[in-house]
Design an enzyme around this catalytic site. Structure first.
Site, PDB file in Angstrom:
ATOM      1  N   CYS A 179      44.356  54.356 -67.486  1.00 14.31           N
ATOM      2  CA  CYS A 179      44.555  52.928 -67.735  1.00 14.31           C
ATOM      3  C   CYS A 179      43.851  52.502 -69.012  1.00 14.31           C
ATOM      4  O   CYS A 179      44.349  51.646 -69.740  1.00 14.31           O
ATOM      5  CB  CYS A 179      44.078  52.099 -66.546  1.00 14.31           C
ATOM      6  SG  CYS A 179      45.150  52.303 -65.112  1.00 14.31           S
ATOM      7  N   HIS A 214      48.475  51.953 -61.042  1.00 14.17           N
ATOM      8  CA  HIS A 214      47.230  51.199 -60.956  1.00 14.17           C
ATOM      9  C   HIS A 214      47.492  49.749 -61.351  1.00 14.17           C
ATOM     10  O   HIS A 214      48.460  49.440 -62.055  1.00 14.17           O
ATOM     11  CB  HIS A 214      46.169  51.827 -61.859  1.00 14.17           C
ATOM     12  CG  HIS A 214      45.628  53.114 -61.311  1.00 14.17           C
ATOM     13  ND1 HIS A 214      44.652  53.843 -61.942  1.00 14.17           N
ATOM     14  CD2 HIS A 214      45.929  53.783 -60.174  1.00 14.17           C
ATOM     15  CE1 HIS A 214      44.379  54.920 -61.209  1.00 14.17           C
ATOM     16  NE2 HIS A 214      45.147  54.898 -60.135  1.00 14.17           N
ATOM     17  N   CYS A 252      40.264  53.476 -65.003  1.00 15.66           N
ATOM     18  CA  CYS A 252      40.237  54.936 -65.125  1.00 15.66           C
ATOM     19  C   CYS A 252      40.643  55.294 -66.553  1.00 15.66           C
ATOM     20  O   CYS A 252      41.078  54.440 -67.327  1.00 15.66           O
ATOM     21  CB  CYS A 252      41.180  55.578 -64.106  1.00 15.66           C
ATOM     22  SG  CYS A 252      42.925  55.333 -64.455  1.00 15.66           S
ATOM     23  N   GLU A 307      46.056  47.833 -63.483  1.00 18.25           N
ATOM     24  CA  GLU A 307      46.066  47.607 -64.930  1.00 18.25           C
ATOM     25  C   GLU A 307      47.425  47.992 -65.516  1.00 18.25           C
ATOM     26  O   GLU A 307      47.981  47.282 -66.352  1.00 18.25           O
ATOM     27  CB  GLU A 307      44.986  48.456 -65.624  1.00 18.25           C
ATOM     28  CG  GLU A 307      43.566  48.243 -65.121  1.00 18.25           C
ATOM     29  CD  GLU A 307      43.184  49.227 -64.020  1.00 18.25           C
ATOM     30  OE1 GLU A 307      43.955  49.387 -63.056  1.00 18.25           O
ATOM     31  OE2 GLU A 307      42.107  49.836 -64.139  1.00 18.25           O
TER      32      GLU A 307
HETATM   33 ZN   LIG Z   1      43.829  53.416 -63.630  1.00 16.00          ZN
END
Ligand SMILES: [Zn+2]
Length: 146
Positions: free
Chosen positions: A101, A70, A98, A72
């Protein structure tokens, strides 16, 4: 006054994060993230496969590959490879983080998270708030119309 200044900066950095998301070669979803500390961008990231892997995020069933990072996570791990520290920094991310993260954001010492699109789940944002991180939602329409 200070509040307005912060708000303007938040909107500008968020527009940059939106532009940064364009770097993602993922088809299903493009997410961009910036880490800002003392008005300096110390890291950036977008969702994608790890360094050295093919630039294709989806498998033959159009599912996101399990090893796609991701935005992040890419931004945080980029700091880990640098001489900078994310301690006390702000993260600008185009989508609410999410839960995976969110854990990384907490452990990276990030103190503020600004995002502009609500993700289908909000457990990541809730976890951040539980950890005492300031979570700011900026409406994507507002950041382009102010
Ligand atoms: Zn994430």
């Amino acid at each position: 006054m200070e509040k307005d200044k912060q708000r303007l900066l938040d909107e500008r950095y968020m527009r940059m994060a939106v532009i940064w998301a364009e770097n993602s070669y993922c088809v299903r979803r493009k997410v961009g993230a910036l880490i800002v500390k003392d008005k300096m961008i110390i890291s950036d990231g977008y969702n994608g496969t790890p360094s050295g892997f093919e630039n294709i995020c989806e498998d033959e069933n159009n599912e996101t590959k399990p090893y796609v990072l991701h935005a992040e996570a890419n931004a945080i791990t980029k700091v880990a490879c640098s001489h900078n520290s994310s301690m006390g920094a702000t993260m600008y991310v185009t989508s609410s983080p999410c839960i995976e993260c969110a854990k990384l954001i907490i452990q990276a010492g990030i103190k503020r998270v600004v995002y502009c699109q609500k993700y289908r789940r909000s457990d990541g944002a809730s976890l951040l708030e539980r950890a005492g991180i300031e979570v700011v939602y900026l409406d994507i329409d507002v950041i382009y119309n102010e």
